[in-house]
Scaffold this active site. Structure first.
Site, mmCIF file in Angstrom:
data_model
loop_
_atom_site.group_PDB
_atom_site.id
_atom_site.type_symbol
_atom_site.label_atom_id
_atom_site.label_comp_id
_atom_site.label_asym_id
_atom_site.label_seq_id
_atom_site.Cartn_x
_atom_site.Cartn_y
_atom_site.Cartn_z
ATOM 1 N N CYS A 1 31.026 52.451 49.565
ATOM 2 C CA CYS A 1 29.968 52.163 48.277
ATOM 3 C C CYS A 1 28.525 51.937 48.922
ATOM 4 O O CYS A 1 27.704 51.934 48.364
ATOM 5 C CB CYS A 1 30.388 50.937 47.824
ATOM 6 S SG CYS A 1 31.959 51.144 47.128
ATOM 7 N N ASN B 1 32.835 53.107 38.654
ATOM 8 C CA ASN B 1 32.378 52.893 40.100
ATOM 9 C C ASN B 1 32.678 54.279 40.878
ATOM 10 O O ASN B 1 33.748 55.089 41.236
ATOM 11 C CB ASN B 1 33.200 51.963 40.716
ATOM 12 C CG ASN B 1 32.955 51.682 42.192
ATOM 13 O OD1 ASN B 1 32.232 52.609 42.971
ATOM 14 N ND2 ASN B 1 33.036 50.461 42.699
ATOM 15 N N HIS C 1 24.553 48.664 43.482
ATOM 16 C CA HIS C 1 25.977 49.444 43.286
ATOM 17 C C HIS C 1 26.638 49.158 42.289
ATOM 18 O O HIS C 1 26.901 47.824 41.701
ATOM 19 C CB HIS C 1 26.603 49.278 44.636
ATOM 20 C CG HIS C 1 27.824 49.904 44.481
ATOM 21 N ND1 HIS C 1 28.005 51.134 44.359
ATOM 22 C CD2 HIS C 1 29.305 49.212 44.869
ATOM 23 C CE1 HIS C 1 29.644 51.185 44.091
ATOM 24 N NE2 HIS C 1 30.107 50.203 44.414
HETATM 25 N N1 COA Z 1 44.880 46.353 32.813
HETATM 26 C C1 COA Z 1 45.751 45.163 32.549
HETATM 27 N N2 COA Z 1 46.171 44.256 33.357
HETATM 28 C C2 COA Z 1 45.478 44.510 34.661
HETATM 29 C C3 COA Z 1 45.043 45.478 35.121
HETATM 30 C C4 COA Z 1 44.868 46.631 34.109
HETATM 31 N N3 COA Z 1 44.075 47.803 34.441
HETATM 32 N N4 COA Z 1 44.791 45.441 36.256
HETATM 33 C C5 COA Z 1 45.478 44.388 36.665
HETATM 34 N N5 COA Z 1 46.150 43.755 35.599
HETATM 35 C C6 COA Z 1 46.479 42.183 35.488
HETATM 36 C C7 COA Z 1 47.187 41.820 36.799
HETATM 37 O O1 COA Z 1 48.386 42.465 36.957
HETATM 38 C C8 COA Z 1 47.282 40.408 36.664
HETATM 39 O O2 COA Z 1 48.416 40.122 35.799
HETATM 40 P P1 COA Z 1 49.230 39.000 35.946
HETATM 41 O O3 COA Z 1 48.224 37.756 35.659
HETATM 42 O O4 COA Z 1 50.452 39.166 35.059
HETATM 43 O O5 COA Z 1 49.748 38.831 37.538
HETATM 44 C C9 COA Z 1 46.040 40.208 35.699
HETATM 45 O O6 COA Z 1 45.576 41.379 35.197
HETATM 46 C C10 COA Z 1 44.903 39.357 36.292
HETATM 47 O O7 COA Z 1 44.715 40.003 37.484
HETATM 48 P P2 COA Z 1 43.619 39.903 38.576
HETATM 49 O O8 COA Z 1 43.569 40.436 40.084
HETATM 50 O O9 COA Z 1 43.806 38.175 38.774
HETATM 51 O O10 COA Z 1 42.431 40.119 37.787
HETATM 52 P P3 COA Z 1 40.796 39.960 38.068
HETATM 53 O O11 COA Z 1 40.135 38.951 36.879
HETATM 54 O O12 COA Z 1 40.613 39.737 39.298
HETATM 55 O O13 COA Z 1 40.119 41.212 37.608
HETATM 56 C C11 COA Z 1 39.390 43.134 38.917
HETATM 57 C C12 COA Z 1 40.826 42.516 38.546
HETATM 58 C C13 COA Z 1 39.892 44.178 39.986
HETATM 59 C C14 COA Z 1 38.835 43.618 37.681
HETATM 60 C C15 COA Z 1 38.559 42.118 39.707
HETATM 61 O O14 COA Z 1 39.227 41.371 40.757
HETATM 62 C C16 COA Z 1 37.248 42.679 40.314
HETATM 63 O O15 COA Z 1 36.341 43.177 39.504
HETATM 64 N N6 COA Z 1 37.148 42.844 41.459
HETATM 65 C C17 COA Z 1 36.009 43.791 42.239
HETATM 66 C C18 COA Z 1 36.620 45.126 42.275
HETATM 67 C C19 COA Z 1 35.556 45.943 42.808
HETATM 68 O O16 COA Z 1 34.397 45.747 42.324
HETATM 69 N N7 COA Z 1 35.825 47.006 43.476
HETATM 70 C C20 COA Z 1 35.132 47.931 43.984
HETATM 71 C C21 COA Z 1 34.241 47.372 45.257
HETATM 72 S S1 COA Z 1 32.861 48.321 45.778
#
Ligand code: COA
Length: 331
Positions: free
Chosen positions: A113, A288, A258
């Protein structure tokens, strides 16, 4: 010393639009979850046979046309991608061949990224030292063919899209224009937190049936760790660039972060205390797109925020490595 100035930006995305509803049909997720956690409403994914070099060529030709350049005006290509069409050579060489530019250098940058900003640093340095006067800088990515689109990969699959952006950069002696500085950082203690394990040269063979079956061929992301680091590092690296240039956040006409996810971009905006009209996001439409996200967002942001010659544009990134970076540009 001359500076690198942006002459034009061209972009391209695949025609195929994949909505959140399309993903709901393939995995256990919902439009509400995706929008609330990431801001993404739809993204563009390639169709069979369409690759990184295809998108890059389209974006590059648009940039060249907007700049009024012939391909033969390009003296060097800097190509940022982590998703090359083939294991080797890098896509910079594929693009150079397609543009019909035998002999000019083509370098590939694999900083995920942050790739576009790492690439900008290289292009800008070449221009400042007088090695090249006209450089084509590209960020292009096809993520979709490497995603696990089952429920197992839902945390990652819903975020990423495919696309490309290209910029024509030219040497300028105008003191009121050009790239003021580029700040680059990496922290290899976090290589695992956002990574793709296989295929890999450490494996004999580089990929096995077991790795395909257990999902090791898909990206691995510790979402919350990525989130926590991104919202600290991106504002920090913008402040670092501003301090080096003797400027303030209030001087910024447009910040393009980004497009990791919308909540990260909003947190960066809050941390820098920027108004809505100083920031532009378009992850809603594209997801993204890794190295392509900054040029894809910058091209639209310039128009949306009415950027004029001499205005201050700030760019910042965070991604796999971890890597993070920023750039300040007098437009
Ligand atoms: N749809 C529905 N539920 C989902 C899901 C989806 N696409 N992806 C994950 N979940 C679920 C998980 O399994 C988890 O379930 P559980 O509580 O039963 O275990 C729940 O949602 C919460 O997961 P968690 O990982 O704690 O969610 P979060 O609030 O951290 O959100 C992201 C997940 C990935 C959206 C978040 O961590 C994020 O935005 N991270 C940065 C990612 C990023 O920007 N990456 C690119 C970098 S360049």
């Amino acid at each position: 010393m001359p500076r690198a100035a942006f002459v034009s930006i061209g972009t391209a995305v695949p025609e195929r639009v994949v909505t959140n509803a399309d993903l709901v049909a393939r995995m256990d997720t919902s439009d509400e979850w995706i929008q609330q956690r990431t801001g993404v409403q739809e993204r563009h994914w390639v169709v069979e046979g369409e690759g990184v070099a295809d998108l890059a060529e389209r974006a590059a030709r648009r940039a060249l046309e907007k700049a009024g350049w012939q391909p033969s005006d390009v003296e060097a290509i800097v190509f940022a991608t982590i998703q090359s069409d083939h294991v080797f050579p890098g896509d910079g060489c594929y693009l150079q061949g397609r543009l019909g530019l035998p002999g000019i250098p083509a370098i590939d940058i694999r900083n995920a990224c942050s790739g576009f900003l790492y690439g900008l640093s290289v292009a800008s340095a070449w221009i400042q030292t007088g090695q090249y006067r006209r450089v084509l800088l590209v960020g292009a990515e096809v993520q979709s063919t490497g995603l696990d689109v089952s429920t197992r990969g839902r945390d990652i699959a819903v975020i990423f899209g495919d696309g490309a952006g290209a910029a024509c950069l030219e040497a300028t002696d105008d003191p009121g224009r050009g790239v003021l500085n580029v700040q680059l950082h990496a922290d290899g203690r976090f290589t695992r937190e956002l990574s793709g394990d296989a295929p890999g040269a450490v494996y004999h063979p580089r990929v096995s049936v077991k790795q395909i079956e257990d999902g090791s061929i898909y990206p691995h992301m510790e979402g919350q760790k990525v989130f926590k680091h991104a919202i600290v590092r991106m504002p920090e690296v913008v402040r670092e660039a501003l301090a080096k240039a003797g400027l303030q956040t209030g001087d910024i006409k447009l910040l393009v972060p980004h497009q990791a996810n919308l909540r990260i971009a909003e947190a960066v905006q809050r941390s820098l205390e920027l108004r809505d009209d100083q920031v532009f996001n378009n992850i809603q439409k594209y997801g993204n797109t890794t190295a392509a996200s900054i040029p894809l967002c910058l091209e639209e942001g310039l128009t949306a925020r009415g950027v004029r010659r001499g205005d201050l544009v700030a760019l910042c990134s965070f991604g796999a490595g971890f890597t993070w970076a920023s750039a300040l540009i007098r437009w």
